[in-house]
Scaffold this motif. Structure first.
Motif, short mmCIF file in Angstrom:
data_model
loop_
_atom_site.label_atom_id
_atom_site.label_comp_id
_atom_site.label_asym_id
_atom_site.label_seq_id
_atom_site.Cartn_x
_atom_site.Cartn_y
_atom_site.Cartn_z
N MET A 1 0.96 -1.26 0.08
CA MET A 1 0.09 -0.04 -0.12
C MET A 1 0.87 1.22 0.02
N ALA A 2 0.33 2.14 -0.62
CA ALA A 2 1.35 3.64 -0.97
C ALA A 2 1.27 4.18 0.41
N THR A 3 2.41 4.90 0.76
CA THR A 3 2.64 5.55 1.88
C THR A 3 2.40 6.90 1.94
N SER A 4 1.78 7.51 0.83
CA SER A 4 1.29 8.72 0.81
C SER A 4 0.01 8.83 -0.01
N PHE A 5 -0.92 9.56 0.40
CA PHE A 5 -2.29 9.75 -0.43
C PHE A 5 -1.90 10.63 -1.65
N LEU A 100 -17.83 3.72 -11.74
CA LEU A 100 -17.27 5.04 -10.82
C LEU A 100 -16.60 4.59 -9.59
N PRO A 101 -16.95 3.55 -8.96
CA PRO A 101 -16.31 3.02 -7.74
C PRO A 101 -14.94 2.65 -7.88
N LEU A 102 -14.89 1.51 -8.90
CA LEU A 102 -13.59 1.08 -9.45
C LEU A 102 -12.81 2.16 -9.78
N TYR A 103 -13.14 2.93 -10.68
CA TYR A 103 -12.17 4.11 -11.06
C TYR A 103 -11.65 5.06 -10.01
N TRP A 104 -12.48 5.29 -9.18
CA TRP A 104 -11.69 5.93 -8.10
C TRP A 104 -10.94 5.17 -7.15
N LEU A 105 -11.48 4.11 -6.84
CA LEU A 105 -10.37 3.07 -6.10
C LEU A 105 -8.96 2.69 -6.80
N HIS A 106 -9.25 2.61 -8.08
CA HIS A 106 -7.91 2.47 -8.72
C HIS A 106 -7.02 3.67 -8.72
N ALA A 107 -7.77 4.81 -9.03
CA ALA A 107 -6.96 6.08 -8.97
C ALA A 107 -6.25 6.46 -7.80
N LEU A 108 -6.92 6.07 -6.42
CA LEU A 108 -6.62 6.25 -5.07
C LEU A 108 -5.39 5.18 -4.73
N PHE A 109 -5.38 4.10 -5.02
CA PHE A 109 -4.93 3.02 -4.29
C PHE A 109 -3.87 2.13 -5.21
N VAL A 110 -3.85 2.17 -6.36
CA VAL A 110 -3.08 1.55 -7.48
C VAL A 110 -1.94 2.46 -8.01
N LEU A 162 -11.06 -3.59 -11.93
CA LEU A 162 -11.29 -4.78 -10.69
C LEU A 162 -10.12 -5.30 -10.53
N TYR A 163 -9.44 -6.07 -11.47
CA TYR A 163 -8.31 -6.92 -11.51
C TYR A 163 -7.29 -5.93 -10.72
N GLN A 164 -7.04 -4.55 -11.13
CA GLN A 164 -5.94 -3.90 -10.65
C GLN A 164 -6.18 -3.68 -9.03
N VAL A 165 -7.33 -3.44 -8.72
CA VAL A 165 -7.53 -2.98 -7.25
C VAL A 165 -7.66 -4.11 -6.25
N ALA A 166 -8.15 -5.33 -6.89
CA ALA A 166 -8.09 -6.50 -6.14
C ALA A 166 -6.80 -7.15 -5.96
N ALA A 167 -5.89 -6.98 -7.09
CA ALA A 167 -4.63 -7.33 -7.11
C ALA A 167 -3.60 -6.54 -5.95
N LYS A 168 -4.05 -5.30 -5.84
CA LYS A 168 -3.46 -4.41 -5.06
C LYS A 168 -3.55 -4.85 -3.73
N PHE A 169 -4.93 -5.24 -3.27
CA PHE A 169 -5.12 -5.50 -1.99
C PHE A 169 -4.95 -7.15 -1.41
N ALA A 170 -5.22 -7.91 -2.56
CA ALA A 170 -5.51 -9.46 -2.40
C ALA A 170 -3.90 -10.03 -2.20
N PHE A 171 -3.07 -9.31 -2.93
CA PHE A 171 -1.60 -9.90 -3.50
C PHE A 171 -0.57 -9.15 -2.73
N ALA A 172 -0.95 -7.93 -1.79
CA ALA A 172 -0.12 -7.14 -1.39
C ALA A 172 0.81 -7.80 -0.07
#
Length: 172
Positions: A1-5, A100-110, A162-172
Motif C-alpha cells: 500500500m502506498a505510504t502517501s495519499f 465509478l467506484p472502481l475508477y476512483w479506487l484504482h486512482a487512489l490506491f493503485v 477490478l483486477y488492478q484494485v483486487a490485486a493491490k489488496f489481495a496480493f500485497a
C-alpha cells in the motif's frame, strides 16, 4: 500500500475523467432521450392530424389525450427512437454503479492509477457516448452484436480496474 495519499495534482486526470463521464451522461444521453420522446410525440400528433384530414374529420384533442404523450414518453418499445433513448441512458446508469467506484479506487490506491485515469475515463465515456447510434443501427438491422463496439470497451475497462484494485489488496 502506498505510504502517501495522491496529491490533488496527481488526481487531476481522475477528476477530469469523472467530469467527462458525467458530461456524456448530462450533455449527450439525457438530452437525446428527451429529444427522442418529444420528437416522436410531435410525429404521432402530425400523423393523427393527417389521418383525420384524410378521413374528412377535423383533428381535435380529446379528453385524456395527455396519456398519448405519456405512452410515448415512458418506455415505448414500439418506437425505436424512444427505445434507443431509454436504453442509452439505462445502460449508462446500469454500468456507472460498477465503473465509478472502481475508477476512483484504482486512482487512489493503485500505483500509477491516478495518471491513467483520464485515459481510462476517455475511452470508457466515448465508447458509451456512441451507444445511441450503434443501438439504433444494431436493432434496426437485427445485427445486435454491433452494440458490443460500445459496451465491449466498458466491460474490458471494468474488469481491468477490478483486477488492478483486487490485486493491490489481495496480493500485497
Amino acid at each position: 500500500m502506498a505510504t502517501s495519499f495522491p496529491s490533488p495534482e496527481e488526481l487531476k486526470g481522475t477528476v477530469l475523467g469523472t467530469l467527462l463521464y458525467v458530461g456524456v451522461y448530462a450533455g449527450i444521453l439525457i438530452p437525446f432521450q428527451s429529444f427522442s420522446k418529444f420528437y416522436l410525440f410531435a410525429q404521432k400528433k402530425k400523423e393523427a392530424k393527417t389521418k383525420a384530414a384524410k378521413d374528412g374529420e377535423s383533428f381535435q384533442k380529446k379528453p385524456g389525450s395527455g396519456s398519448f404523450f405519456l405512452a410515448t414518453k415512458y418506455y415505448n418499445s414500439q418506437d425505436m427512437l424512444a427505445l434507443c433513448g431509454d436504453r442509452s441512458v439505462g445502460n449508462y446508469l446500469e454500468q456507472s454503479l460498477v465503473f465509478l467506484p472502481l475508477y476512483w479506487l484504482h486512482a487512489l490506491f493503485v500505483e500509477n492509477g491516478a495518471s491513467e485515469s483520464l485515459m481510462i475515463a476517455s475511452i470508457y465515456s466515448i465508447s458509451r457516448g456512441i451507444y445511441p447510434p450503434l443501438f439504433w443501427f444494431a436493432f434496426g438491422t437485427s445485427y445486435t452484436p454491433l452494440i458490443g463496439i460500445s459496451t465491449g470497451p466498458g466491460y474490458i475497462i471494468t474488469f481491468y480496474l477490478l483486477y488492478q484494485v483486487a490485486a493491490k489488496f489481495a496480493f500485497a
